[in-house]
Design a protein around this motif. Structure first.
Motif, PDB file in Angstrom:
ATOM      1  N   GLU A 131       1.081  -1.396   0.116  1.00 37.68           N
ATOM      2  CA  GLU A 131       0.062   0.039  -0.099  1.00 37.68           C
ATOM      3  C   GLU A 131       0.922   1.046   0.078  1.00 37.68           C
ATOM      4  OE1 GLU A 131      -2.978   1.860   3.465  1.00 37.68           O
ATOM      5  OE2 GLU A 131      -2.591  -0.315   3.595  1.00 37.68           O
ATOM      6  N   PHE A 132       0.486   2.331  -0.859  1.00 43.69           N
ATOM      7  CA  PHE A 132       1.267   3.362  -0.944  1.00 43.69           C
ATOM      8  C   PHE A 132       1.214   3.971   0.475  1.00 43.69           C
ATOM      9  CE2 PHE A 132       1.971   8.070  -1.771  1.00 43.69           C
ATOM     10  CZ  PHE A 132       3.062   7.863  -2.385  1.00 43.69           C
ATOM     11  N   ALA A 133       2.371   4.781   1.142  1.00 40.10           N
ATOM     12  CA  ALA A 133       2.624   5.050   2.184  1.00 40.10           C
ATOM     13  C   ALA A 133       2.029   6.539   2.475  1.00 40.10           C
ATOM     14  CB  ALA A 133       4.035   5.293   2.781  1.00 40.10           C
ATOM     15  N   GLU A 134       0.608   6.420   2.149  1.00 36.20           N
ATOM     16  CA  GLU A 134      -0.157   7.732   2.436  1.00 36.20           C
ATOM     17  C   GLU A 134       0.043   8.618   3.599  1.00 36.20           C
ATOM     18  OE1 GLU A 134      -1.625   9.910  -0.490  1.00 36.20           O
ATOM     19  OE2 GLU A 134      -1.996   7.800  -0.857  1.00 36.20           O
ATOM     20  N   GLY A 183       7.040   6.907  -7.725  1.00 37.60           N
ATOM     21  CA  GLY A 183       6.078   7.529  -7.507  1.00 37.60           C
ATOM     22  C   GLY A 183       4.942   8.071  -8.454  1.00 37.60           C
ATOM     23  N   GLY A 184       5.365   7.547  -9.931  1.00 37.08           N
ATOM     24  CA  GLY A 184       4.651   8.120 -11.093  1.00 37.08           C
ATOM     25  C   GLY A 184       3.365   7.973 -10.985  1.00 37.08           C
ATOM     26  N   HIS A 185       2.630   7.194 -10.355  1.00 38.22           N
ATOM     27  CA  HIS A 185       1.413   7.092 -10.284  1.00 38.22           C
ATOM     28  C   HIS A 185       0.437   8.098  -9.071  1.00 38.22           C
ATOM     29  CE1 HIS A 185       2.276   5.189  -6.726  1.00 38.22           C
ATOM     30  NE2 HIS A 185       1.332   4.740  -6.367  1.00 38.22           N
ATOM     31  N   ARG A 186       1.524   8.736  -8.568  1.00 36.80           N
ATOM     32  CA  ARG A 186       0.984   9.708  -7.517  1.00 36.80           C
ATOM     33  C   ARG A 186       1.296  11.152  -7.483  1.00 36.80           C
ATOM     34  NH1 ARG A 186      -0.570  11.839  -4.024  1.00 36.80           N
ATOM     35  NH2 ARG A 186      -1.497  11.466  -1.954  1.00 36.80           N
ATOM     36  N   CYS A 214       6.243   2.196  -1.646  1.00 40.68           N
ATOM     37  CA  CYS A 214       6.414   3.307  -2.834  1.00 40.68           C
ATOM     38  C   CYS A 214       6.556   2.949  -3.886  1.00 40.68           C
ATOM     39  CB  CYS A 214       7.806   4.193  -2.368  1.00 40.68           C
ATOM     40  SG  CYS A 214       7.874   5.706  -3.599  1.00 40.68           S
ATOM     41  N   THR A 215       5.485   2.902  -4.859  1.00 39.95           N
ATOM     42  CA  THR A 215       5.407   2.407  -6.116  1.00 39.95           C
ATOM     43  C   THR A 215       6.498   2.787  -7.238  1.00 39.95           C
ATOM     44  OG1 THR A 215       3.181   1.838  -5.297  1.00 39.95           O
ATOM     45  CG2 THR A 215       3.740   1.436  -7.595  1.00 39.95           C
ATOM     46  N   GLU A 216       6.715   1.990  -8.173  1.00 44.15           N
ATOM     47  CA  GLU A 216       7.233   2.455  -9.351  1.00 44.15           C
ATOM     48  C   GLU A 216       6.362   2.370 -10.488  1.00 44.15           C
ATOM     49  OE1 GLU A 216       9.477   1.057  -7.028  1.00 44.15           O
ATOM     50  OE2 GLU A 216      10.653   2.925  -6.962  1.00 44.15           O
ATOM     51  N   ALA A 217       6.050   3.305 -11.211  1.00 41.80           N
ATOM     52  CA  ALA A 217       5.129   3.072 -12.314  1.00 41.80           C
ATOM     53  C   ALA A 217       5.596   3.262 -13.640  1.00 41.80           C
ATOM     54  CB  ALA A 217       4.216   4.033 -12.095  1.00 41.80           C
ATOM     55  N   GLU A 218       4.836   2.861 -14.670  1.00 41.03           N
ATOM     56  CA  GLU A 218       5.172   2.786 -16.342  1.00 41.03           C
ATOM     57  C   GLU A 218       4.176   3.992 -16.681  1.00 41.03           C
ATOM     58  OE1 GLU A 218       5.471  -0.551 -18.504  1.00 41.03           O
ATOM     59  OE2 GLU A 218       5.965  -1.812 -16.842  1.00 41.03           O
ATOM     60  N   LEU A 219       4.780   5.053 -17.321  1.00 38.81           N
ATOM     61  CA  LEU A 219       3.958   6.196 -17.607  1.00 38.81           C
ATOM     62  C   LEU A 219       4.002   6.279 -19.143  1.00 38.81           C
ATOM     63  CD1 LEU A 219       4.909   9.144 -15.143  1.00 38.81           C
ATOM     64  CD2 LEU A 219       3.031   7.446 -14.982  1.00 38.81           C
ATOM     65  N   ALA A 220       2.975   6.392 -19.785  1.00 39.71           N
ATOM     66  CA  ALA A 220       2.895   6.701 -21.300  1.00 39.71           C
ATOM     67  C   ALA A 220       2.491   8.070 -21.420  1.00 39.71           C
ATOM     68  CB  ALA A 220       1.790   5.711 -21.844  1.00 39.71           C
ATOM     69  N   PHE A 221       3.241   8.738 -22.355  1.00 35.67           N
ATOM     70  CA  PHE A 221       3.032  10.107 -22.866  1.00 35.67           C
ATOM     71  C   PHE A 221       2.656  10.029 -24.383  1.00 35.67           C
ATOM     72  CE2 PHE A 221       6.025   9.946 -19.516  1.00 35.67           C
ATOM     73  CZ  PHE A 221       5.485  11.050 -18.361  1.00 35.67           C
ATOM     74  N   ASP A 222       1.380  10.282 -24.709  1.00 37.45           N
ATOM     75  CA  ASP A 222       0.999  10.232 -26.025  1.00 37.45           C
ATOM     76  C   ASP A 222       0.487  11.540 -26.500  1.00 37.45           C
ATOM     77  OD1 ASP A 222       1.254   7.236 -26.349  1.00 37.45           O
ATOM     78  OD2 ASP A 222      -0.511   7.085 -25.336  1.00 37.45           O
ATOM     79  N   ALA A 262      13.705   4.238   9.842  1.00 37.46           N
ATOM     80  CA  ALA A 262      12.495   3.377  10.096  1.00 37.46           C
ATOM     81  C   ALA A 262      12.048   2.809   8.760  1.00 37.46           C
ATOM     82  CB  ALA A 262      11.314   4.651  10.705  1.00 37.46           C
ATOM     83  N   ASP A 263      12.007   3.683   7.612  1.00 36.31           N
ATOM     84  CA  ASP A 263      11.294   3.082   6.455  1.00 36.31           C
ATOM     85  C   ASP A 263      11.750   3.688   5.320  1.00 36.31           C
ATOM     86  OD1 ASP A 263       9.501   1.806   4.912  1.00 36.31           O
ATOM     87  OD2 ASP A 263       8.091   3.431   4.991  1.00 36.31           O
ATOM     88  N   VAL A 264      12.520   3.046   4.595  1.00 34.85           N
ATOM     89  CA  VAL A 264      13.167   3.634   3.111  1.00 34.85           C
ATOM     90  C   VAL A 264      11.968   3.858   2.312  1.00 34.85           C
ATOM     91  CG1 VAL A 264      14.703   3.273   1.332  1.00 34.85           C
ATOM     92  CG2 VAL A 264      15.163   1.895   3.402  1.00 34.85           C
ATOM     93  N   SER A 265      10.907   3.322   2.143  1.00 35.07           N
ATOM     94  CA  SER A 265       9.879   3.865   1.198  1.00 35.07           C
ATOM     95  C   SER A 265       9.219   5.225   1.397  1.00 35.07           C
ATOM     96  CB  SER A 265       8.764   3.105   1.158  1.00 35.07           C
ATOM     97  OG  SER A 265       8.793   1.522   0.848  1.00 35.07           O
ATOM     98  N   SER A 266       9.141   5.591   2.784  1.00 32.68           N
ATOM     99  CA  SER A 266       8.789   6.748   3.106  1.00 32.68           C
ATOM    100  C   SER A 266      10.006   7.821   2.875  1.00 32.68           C
ATOM    101  CB  SER A 266       8.375   6.839   4.689  1.00 32.68           C
ATOM    102  OG  SER A 266       7.368   6.173   4.937  1.00 32.68           O
ATOM    103  N   ALA A 267      11.154   7.366   3.089  1.00 33.02           N
ATOM    104  CA  ALA A 267      12.280   8.405   2.838  1.00 33.02           C
ATOM    105  C   ALA A 267      12.219   8.596   1.319  1.00 33.02           C
ATOM    106  CB  ALA A 267      13.695   7.887   3.151  1.00 33.02           C
TER     107      ALA A 267
END
Ligand SMILES: Cc1cc2nc3c(=O)[nH]c(=O)nc-3n(C[C@H](O)[C@H](O)[C@H](O)COP(=O)(O)OP(=O)(O)OC[C@H]3O[C@@H](n4cnc5c(N)ncnc54)[C@H](O)[C@@H]3O)c2cc1C
Length: 397
Positions: free
Chosen positions: A34-37, A156-159, A206-214, A77-82
């Motif tokens: 889950e993304f560390a909201e 963080g590309g999706h966020r 902390c998600t890594e995303a695939e981003l398309a730019f059309d 404490a948490d690398v995703s948050s850093a």
């Protein structure tokens, strides 16, 4: 060695946030991917995103040393948050501040100080270490361009609200660095889509995303660094700026490994094997000594790169690459040995050291792999460059 009062206060603030608002939830974000909201909110509440943004845009206007302090403490404490902090401190906002035009700075830097996330799109499915093989490109359109690109592994590309996309400017020669530059894209723009997210071993908060730019519209004021098809000056400027990210990556490795080392020391003082505490066994005391020596050595290399950046400057490439290699490898060793010292419990997801290991593992790949850093350090030394300090003299040619 002691820290200045200001640095100690910043470290305490970051540590308090990390221990109160992040550490208790980090295993949960990892488990559920889950993304560390809640972490994002806590960091915003503590104003920690303001550290590197200039005062005129709502920040504290501090530099790489202060960024590293916060990154280290949150990663402990948490690398995703850093990484959320890393995206703002050492990602596109810092580049916008140093290289961007006035419109871009006024539009985006207050958002960075408020804790909106930014991401960076360099990597493509067929262009990672060899960034010069990237395909992302701009097509002329009136007074601006249209962006055609597909970027993957965008942290963080999706966020994020905006992405700094490295791409070829018109006339750029495929397969070379000539004409590569970068544009800032509002991720709410028409033509941008999140094509997917990566499922990973670690850094699962902390998600890594695939981003398309059309065919995404790019206006002249969205250009951060223009690519000149006649040379690779744009790419060189962008690569030099990545040294901030490399030092931030190294700081997160130190923090995570520090947390794992401290956890192992505490565990060894509690755990009894037969009639003895683990802490009484000399073979294990030596492990602790080796872990600490490796970690402290890496810390000194990072400290040198950060000090050389100075206020408002950029860490130098050779010293940053050396620091990243040392911190990546030290963290791998320290977190691995921490697992070993906890025995079977170290391998269990109920204890935090295996998460630290999985998290820092990704940091040896992101921001330029260890191998690519080694290539750079080796070729630099062989070409006569030397790291800062009175010990070296340039090798005879
Ligand atoms: C957690 C994480 C976060 C990331 N975040 C981002 C991000 O936000 N934005 C972004 O653009 N990218 C991001 N990346 C992507 C990352 O930058 C690339 O994965 C990295 O540059 C390596 O590229 P690759 O995966 O295509 O591997 P490849 O380039 O295919 O390399 C494969 C292996 O070969 C080695 N290798 C390649 N070339 C050489 C050489 N010349 N000499 C010796 N060894 C070599 C590499 O070191 C690696 O071990 C992220 C990656 C990770 C894991």
């Amino acid at each position: 060695m002691s820290e200045s009062e200001d640095h100690a206060a910043l470290r305490k603030l970051a540590r308090d946030v990390a221990e109160r608002d992040i550490a208790p939830f980090a295993a949960g974000w990892d488990e559920t991917e889950e993304f560390a909201e809640a972490s994002l909110e806590a960091l915003r509440r503590a104003d920690l995103f303001t550290v590197t943004v200039a005062e005129e845009f709502g920040g504290m206007g501090m530099g790489d040393v202060e960024a590293a302090i916060v990154l280290e403490e949150i990663a402990r404490a948490d690398v995703s948050s850093a990484i959320l902090c890393q995206l703002v401190f050492n990602g596109p906002p810092r580049a916008i501040e140093h290289l961007g035009n006035e419109t871009m700075r006024r539009n985006w830097l207050p958002k960075a100080a408020a804790g909106e996330l930014f991401c960076i799109g360099i990597t493509e499915p067929d262009a990672g270490s060899a960034a010069t093989t990237m395909r992302a490109h701009l097509v002329p359109d009136g007074d601006g361009w249209r962006l055609e690109a597909y970027k993957n592994y965008v942290t963080g590309g999706h966020r994020a609200v905006a992405c700094l996309v490295w791409c070829r400017f018109p006339g750029s020669e495929a397969g070379t660095g000539k004409g590569i530059g970068a544009v800032l894209v509002d991720l709410a723009a028409d033509g941008v889509s999140v094509a997917g997210t990566h499922r990973k071993m670690g850094l699962r908060g902390c998600t890594e995303a695939e981003l398309a730019f059309d065919g995404v519209r790019v206006a002249p004021e969205d250009v951060l660094v223009a690519g000149d098809p006649a040379d690779n000056s744009g790419l060189k400027t962008l690569l030099a700026h990545i040294n901030h990210e490399r030092c931030g990556n190294a700081a997160m490795c130190l923090g995570a490994a520090q947390g794992a080392l401290e956890y192992a020391i505490a565990y060894m003082q509690e755990r009894t094997v037969g009639t003895k505490k683990l802490a009484e066994l000399q073979g294990l005391q030596w492990k602790i000594a080796d872990m600490a020596v490796e970690l402290e050595g890496a810390r000194l290399l990072l400290d040198r790169a950060l000090q050389l950046a100075g206020p408002g400057g950029t860490p130098p490439p050779l010293e940053s690459a050396m620091a990243k290699i040392a911190c990546n490898l030290a963290a791998k060793k320290v977190c691995d040995e921490a697992i070993q010292l906890l025995g079977g419990y170290g391998y269990s997801r109920e204890y935090p050291v295996e998460r630290a290991y999985r998290d820092i593992r990704g940091l040896s790949i992101g921001a330029g792999t260890v191998e690519i850093q080694r290539n750079f350090v080796g070729t630099s030394l062989l070409a006569g460059k030397v790291p800062a300090g009175p010990w070296w003299k340039a090798p005879r040619r």
